[in-house]
Design an enzyme around this catalytic site. Structure first.
Site, PDB file in Angstrom:
ATOM      1  N   ALA A 140      51.722  30.008  22.738  1.00 37.15           N
ATOM      2  CA  ALA A 140      52.885  30.729  23.378  1.00 37.15           C
ATOM      3  C   ALA A 140      52.834  32.451  22.852  1.00 37.15           C
ATOM      4  CB  ALA A 140      54.135  29.945  23.201  1.00 37.15           C
ATOM      5  N   SER A 160      52.154  41.453  29.106  1.00 35.83           N
ATOM      6  CA  SER A 160      51.023  41.905  28.405  1.00 35.83           C
ATOM      7  C   SER A 160      51.301  42.583  27.092  1.00 35.83           C
ATOM      8  CB  SER A 160      49.867  42.417  29.076  1.00 35.83           C
ATOM      9  OG  SER A 160      49.429  41.754  30.157  1.00 35.83           O
ATOM     10  N   ILE A 215      53.188  29.547  30.026  1.00 36.57           N
ATOM     11  CA  ILE A 215      52.541  28.663  28.848  1.00 36.57           C
ATOM     12  C   ILE A 215      51.792  27.431  29.625  1.00 36.57           C
ATOM     13  CG2 ILE A 215      52.823  27.689  26.738  1.00 36.57           C
ATOM     14  CD1 ILE A 215      53.633  30.631  26.903  1.00 36.57           C
ATOM     15  N   GLU A 228      39.089  34.230  23.876  1.00 36.52           N
ATOM     16  CA  GLU A 228      39.938  33.698  24.935  1.00 36.52           C
ATOM     17  C   GLU A 228      39.434  34.537  26.453  1.00 36.52           C
ATOM     18  OE1 GLU A 228      44.470  34.067  26.584  1.00 36.52           O
ATOM     19  OE2 GLU A 228      44.165  34.389  24.448  1.00 36.52           O
ATOM     20  N   GLN A 276      22.638  36.528  60.979  1.00 35.48           N
ATOM     21  CA  GLN A 276      22.282  37.423  60.093  1.00 35.48           C
ATOM     22  C   GLN A 276      23.453  37.822  59.159  1.00 35.48           C
ATOM     23  OE1 GLN A 276      21.556  41.722  61.181  1.00 35.48           O
ATOM     24  NE2 GLN A 276      19.687  41.679  60.005  1.00 35.48           N
ATOM     25  N   ASN A 324      44.086  42.501  34.187  1.00 33.62           N
ATOM     26  CA  ASN A 324      42.680  43.232  34.322  1.00 33.62           C
ATOM     27  C   ASN A 324      43.047  44.762  34.234  1.00 33.62           C
ATOM     28  OD1 ASN A 324      41.241  40.924  34.346  1.00 33.62           O
ATOM     29  ND2 ASN A 324      40.627  41.203  36.651  1.00 33.62           N
TER      30      ASN A 324
END
Length: 388
Positions: free
Chosen positions: A132, A140, A165, A253, A290, A377
């Protein structure tokens, strides 16, 4: 189903023992978990019995030393197991967190007493693990966390809230990031192992969060109101080490997330290739057009390159050489690729791709969070830029 360009490639670190492990994991997920998928998605969390069964088969704690009940292997073994889970489409069991992350923290930073106390239960599946970090207002920005742990004799009193979590609904053991010194930022953070399986006073699980994907994986809010935690549960035995511990562990991670991303890309290409060979439009199979061939060519190339990059990162990590920036590259680029490949494959299914009757639709919804958890990201790109 063979996929040229993918099945002709073998990871350079792979040994025969990895192939045996892959077969064992694949059989477990496909024969013992996947048949229950619809029920698990409806209930919003996996079955505890599936954790225990995975433990019986030796699929948990693959990189945990044998003296603590683990498999005695390395990260490559965890990667094989997690690849097979994602590649077969099993998304309910939170093994990436339980076995890929939580056990890793305990092996790397736990005291001898802590390892002997908790690792055997995690490896057997009797205990379900979670970590957690994220808070409702923090995202973040880990250094800005507000959850506090105040020393009270031989205990800490923990107060605060965590959200998003994974495994939070079932977890017996939660590694909680707390501020033991609220006046400090990074140096004031510690990690406390909280035993919450019996619902102790001062601990409450919030609702299981309703998500656009990963419906069978329990993602929860956790609340702490003077939860009493023994000081002996301080990970590593000293205050102020938590931020360093997280920064050291986060590359693994992020690599775990990358493993799932590449496995999903491969699965999407395989499912779509099979579909376009069977589905007809304008008098011929879709593969005869195609545009279909060009899209698949681009997707299989992107997937092959992703596998090679991932393998390089796994090799580096196995040698203890995976740096923060490279792990951030892997997490951001591989998850961006996952979302792109799955989206383009879904398009080839046409209207059927938007129905949950076809696995590609669920893969599309499940993929989106990969660009968010483990550090967004955008944060990954900041980490990469700092290394320049």
């Amino acid at each position: 189903m063979p996929t040229p360009g993918l099945d002709t490639y073998t990871s350079p670190w792979r040994e025969p023992e990895h192939d045996d492990l892959a077969e064992l994991a694949r059989d477990f997920f496909t024969k013992e978990v996947l048949p229950h998928t619809e029920r698990l998605l409806a209930q919003g969390h996996p079955d505890r019995d599936h954790y225990r069964r995975a433990g019986e088969l030796g699929l948990l704690g693959l990189s945990v030393p044998e003296q603590y009940g683990g498999g005695g292997g390395g990260f490559t073994h965890e990667a094989v197991m997690l690849h097979e889970q994602a590649h077969c489409g099993e998304s309910t069991l939170g093994l990436a967190v339980h076995s890929g992350i939580v056990t890793g923290y305990l092996v790397a930073y736990g005291t001898e007493e802590q390892k002997r106390r908790w690792l055997p239960g995690l490896c057997s599946g009797e205990l379900v693990g979670a970590i957690a970090m994220t808070e409702p207002d923090g995202g973040s920005d880990l250094q800005a966390m507000r959850t506090r742990a105040v020393r009270d004799g031989d205990d800490y009193l923990v107060t605060g809230a965590k959200t998003f979590i994974s495994n939070g609904g079932l977890a017996d053991l939660v590694i909680v990031a707390v501020k033991t010194d609220p006046e400090q930022r990074a140096s004031g953070i510690s990690l406390l192992v909280c035993e919450v399986g019996d619902g102790p006073a001062g601990f409450r699980r919030g609702r299981l969060l309703s998500k656009i994907g990963l419906h069978g994986n329990d993602t929860a809010e956790l609340f702490f109101d003077d939860l009493r935690v023994p000081a002996a549960n301080l990970l590593g035995g000293a205050e102020g080490l938590g931020f360093f511990q997280m920064m050291q562990a986060l590359p693994q991670e992020r690599l775990v997330i990358g493993v799932g991303a590449v496995a999903a890309m491969q699965r999407a290409v395989e499912l779509t290739t099979a579909y376009v060979k069977e589905r007809t439009a304008f008098g011929k199979p879709l593969i005869g057009h195609q545009n279909t061939r060009m899209v698949l060519a681009e997707c299989v190339t992107r997937t092959r390159v992703a596998r090679v990059f991932l393998d390089d990162c796994i090799t580096r990590h196995d040698r203890g050489e995976l740096d923060v920036a490279t792990a951030a590259m892997a997490k951001s680029w591989l998850t961006e690729g996952q979302c792109e490949v799955v989206d383009r494959c879904l398009q080839l299914f046409g209207g059927y791709g938007y129905t949950t009757e076809y696995p590609i639709a669920r893969m599309y919804a499940d993929a989106r969070v990969q660009k968010i958890y483990g550090g967004t990201n955008e944060i990954m790109k900041e980490l990469i830029a700092r290394a320049l």
